[in-house]
Design an enzyme around this catalytic site. Structure first.
Site, PDB file in Angstrom:
ATOM      1  N   ASP A  94       0.869  -1.169   0.000  1.00 51.91           N
ATOM      2  CA  ASP A  94       0.000   0.000   0.000  1.00 51.91           C
ATOM      3  C   ASP A  94       0.911   1.225   0.000  1.00 51.91           C
ATOM      4  O   ASP A  94       1.747   1.381   0.896  1.00 51.91           O
ATOM      5  CB  ASP A  94      -0.902  -0.041   1.246  1.00 51.91           C
ATOM      6  CG  ASP A  94      -2.044   0.962   1.172  1.00 51.91           C
ATOM      7  OD1 ASP A  94      -1.878   2.002   0.504  1.00 51.91           O
ATOM      8  OD2 ASP A  94      -3.080   0.716   1.815  1.00 51.91           O
ATOM      9  N   ASP A 105      -3.438   7.459  -3.360  1.00 51.86           N
ATOM     10  CA  ASP A 105      -3.305   6.321  -2.442  1.00 51.86           C
ATOM     11  C   ASP A 105      -3.718   5.066  -3.213  1.00 51.86           C
ATOM     12  O   ASP A 105      -4.811   5.032  -3.795  1.00 51.86           O
ATOM     13  CB  ASP A 105      -4.253   6.603  -1.258  1.00 51.86           C
ATOM     14  CG  ASP A 105      -4.219   5.567  -0.155  1.00 51.86           C
ATOM     15  OD1 ASP A 105      -3.437   4.605  -0.235  1.00 51.86           O
ATOM     16  OD2 ASP A 105      -5.015   5.733   0.808  1.00 51.86           O
ATOM     17  N   HIS A 164     -11.963   6.003   2.035  1.00 50.50           N
ATOM     18  CA  HIS A 164     -11.995   7.333   2.672  1.00 50.50           C
ATOM     19  C   HIS A 164     -11.827   8.428   1.647  1.00 50.50           C
ATOM     20  O   HIS A 164     -11.348   8.183   0.539  1.00 50.50           O
ATOM     21  CB  HIS A 164     -10.836   7.415   3.677  1.00 50.50           C
ATOM     22  CG  HIS A 164      -9.521   6.959   3.073  1.00 50.50           C
ATOM     23  ND1 HIS A 164      -8.693   7.818   2.423  1.00 50.50           N
ATOM     24  CD2 HIS A 164      -8.948   5.731   2.973  1.00 50.50           C
ATOM     25  CE1 HIS A 164      -7.645   7.139   1.962  1.00 50.50           C
ATOM     26  NE2 HIS A 164      -7.770   5.859   2.260  1.00 50.50           N
ATOM     27  N   HIS A 172      -6.940  10.566   5.633  1.00 49.35           N
ATOM     28  CA  HIS A 172      -8.235   9.952   5.959  1.00 49.35           C
ATOM     29  C   HIS A 172      -9.281  11.019   6.261  1.00 49.35           C
ATOM     30  O   HIS A 172      -9.646  11.254   7.394  1.00 49.35           O
ATOM     31  CB  HIS A 172      -8.093   8.950   7.109  1.00 49.35           C
ATOM     32  CG  HIS A 172      -7.375   7.708   6.678  1.00 49.35           C
ATOM     33  ND1 HIS A 172      -6.203   7.297   7.250  1.00 49.35           N
ATOM     34  CD2 HIS A 172      -7.653   6.811   5.719  1.00 49.35           C
ATOM     35  CE1 HIS A 172      -5.796   6.183   6.644  1.00 49.35           C
ATOM     36  NE2 HIS A 172      -6.662   5.865   5.710  1.00 49.35           N
ATOM     37  N   GLU A 197     -11.054   0.920  -1.024  1.00 49.06           N
ATOM     38  CA  GLU A 197     -10.094  -0.139  -0.706  1.00 49.06           C
ATOM     39  C   GLU A 197     -10.711  -1.358  -0.029  1.00 49.06           C
ATOM     40  O   GLU A 197     -10.644  -1.493   1.187  1.00 49.06           O
ATOM     41  CB  GLU A 197      -8.915   0.400   0.100  1.00 49.06           C
ATOM     42  CG  GLU A 197      -9.230   1.250   1.301  1.00 49.06           C
ATOM     43  CD  GLU A 197      -7.944   1.697   2.027  1.00 49.06           C
ATOM     44  OE1 GLU A 197      -7.027   0.884   2.210  1.00 49.06           O
ATOM     45  OE2 GLU A 197      -7.877   2.875   2.391  1.00 49.06           O
ATOM     46  N   GLU A 285      -6.721  -1.249  -3.973  1.00 51.81           N
ATOM     47  CA  GLU A 285      -7.106   0.145  -3.715  1.00 51.81           C
ATOM     48  C   GLU A 285      -6.769   1.059  -4.886  1.00 51.81           C
ATOM     49  O   GLU A 285      -5.704   0.944  -5.483  1.00 51.81           O
ATOM     50  CB  GLU A 285      -6.381   0.680  -2.464  1.00 51.81           C
ATOM     51  CG  GLU A 285      -6.738   2.133  -2.144  1.00 51.81           C
ATOM     52  CD  GLU A 285      -6.085   2.652  -0.863  1.00 51.81           C
ATOM     53  OE1 GLU A 285      -5.047   2.098  -0.453  1.00 51.81           O
ATOM     54  OE2 GLU A 285      -6.619   3.619  -0.293  1.00 51.81           O
TER      55      GLU A 285
HETATM   56 MN    MN Z   1      -3.705   2.885   0.932  1.00 53.66          MN
HETATM   57 MN    MN Z   2      -6.345   4.339   1.715  1.00 54.10          MN
END
Ligand code: MN
Ligand code: MN
Length: 300
Positions: A94, A105, A164, A172, A197, A285
């Site tokens: 990640d 992200d 998020h 977040h 995600e 994600e």
């Molecule tokens: Mn992530």
């Molecule tokens: Mn994330």
């Protein structure tokens, strides 16, 4: 457009351009890193290469590279002198990049354990969620789609991990994007930038905190008496409100200083999160921008 908080001299177009650029770069880095994850390869080297390439490409890491294996779902990252190598693992990478605080992200699961179905379950859930996205959709529907897709594979979604919103220097931000049907939600608006995600597991479908803690974030600046803690606090300024890794820090008595700062509630730590029953976990994600009739995937 939610969460647009920027220096006054930036237009919405300029902000979106930064998100788009951060997304292109992080997806290129994710693809390179995916190729490097093999049995016997060092976790530390993979994380280091991701973070070095991020800088080389003109971005900064938005958070430490998470390399979570098997029952670990999130927040695992190599230590400073980590000697661990990949085995027959289900590996989640990640990673995030940011340009002036605008974050992309993304995450991928690499299957070294012969669990391709588990990996497909979260990938497919992400894909079905993305297909549903458009301005006006309730996030509740996204959660329901994710749950349905993962359940069809015979696995469970992880209910207490969510997607998020993304905002400047805030990884977040609202809204929360559930991975299960929760019966309520938020209407997404055109221009919202969100990370979706899904996590799939053959375990409990719920994560609990482990003991290991290698990732922290500044929560509130307050005076701190101890000189060693004060010195570390000044070093943390460069990360602003984004997470950082213990292995990024330099100086003496780092553990002591982190402990002091955490006790004073100046920073918070992110313990490794694991499936409660020790099940294997996969994750996928993407960061997307919501459009009138759909969405644009920024981390394709
Ligand atoms: Mn992530
Ligand atoms: Mn994330």
């Amino acid at each position: 457009m939610r969460n647009v908080e920027s220096p006054e001299d930036e237009t919405v177009e300029e902000i979106i351009e930064k998100y788009v650029r951060a997304g292109k770069i992080v997806s290129k880095i994710r693809k390179n890193a995916t190729k490097r994850v093999k049995i016997g390869e060092s976790l530390f080297e993979v994380a280091k290469q991701i973070e070095e390439q991020t800088i080389k490409e003109g971005c900064k890491p938005a958070f430490p590279t998470n390399i979570s294996r098997n029952e670990e779902a999130a927040h695992a990252t190599p230590t400073k002198d980590d000697t661990a190598v990949f085995g027959e693992d289900v590996v989640k990478i990640d990673l995030g990049t940011h340009i002036d605080g605008y974050i992309a992200d993304t995450a991928v699961t690499i299957d070294l354990a012969g669990k391709s179905d588990l990996v497909k379950a979260s990938e497919d859930a992400l894909e079905s969620a993305i297909k549903k996205l458009h301005a006006g959709i309730n996030t509740e529907e996204i959660g329901a789609t994710i749950e349905e897709t993962i359940t069809e594979y015979g696995y469970k979604p992880i209910a207490n991990l969510t997607g998020h919103g993304l905002a400047r220097y805030n990884q977040h931000a609202p809204p929360t994007i559930p991975n299960v049907r929760i019966g309520h939600g938020t209407i997404l608006e055109e221009g919202d930038i969100v990370a979706i995600e899904p996590f799939a597991t053959d375990g409990a479908g719920r994560v609990v905190e482990g003991y290991t803690k290698e990732i922290y974030r500044l929560v509130e600046e307050k005076p701190i008496r101890h000189p060693i803690a004060r010195k570390l606090l000044s070093q943390l300024q460069e990360y602003r409100t984004l997470p950082f890794a213990k292995r990024w820090l330099t100086g003496e008595r780092i553990d002591f200083a982190l402990h002091q700062l955490e006790k004073a509630q100046i920073i918070m730590g992110y313990p490794v999160l694991k499936d409660a029953d020790g099940g294997l976990v996969s994750q996928a994600e993407h960061t997307v921008i919501i459009t009138e009739n759909g969405c644009e995937v920024l981390t394709k």
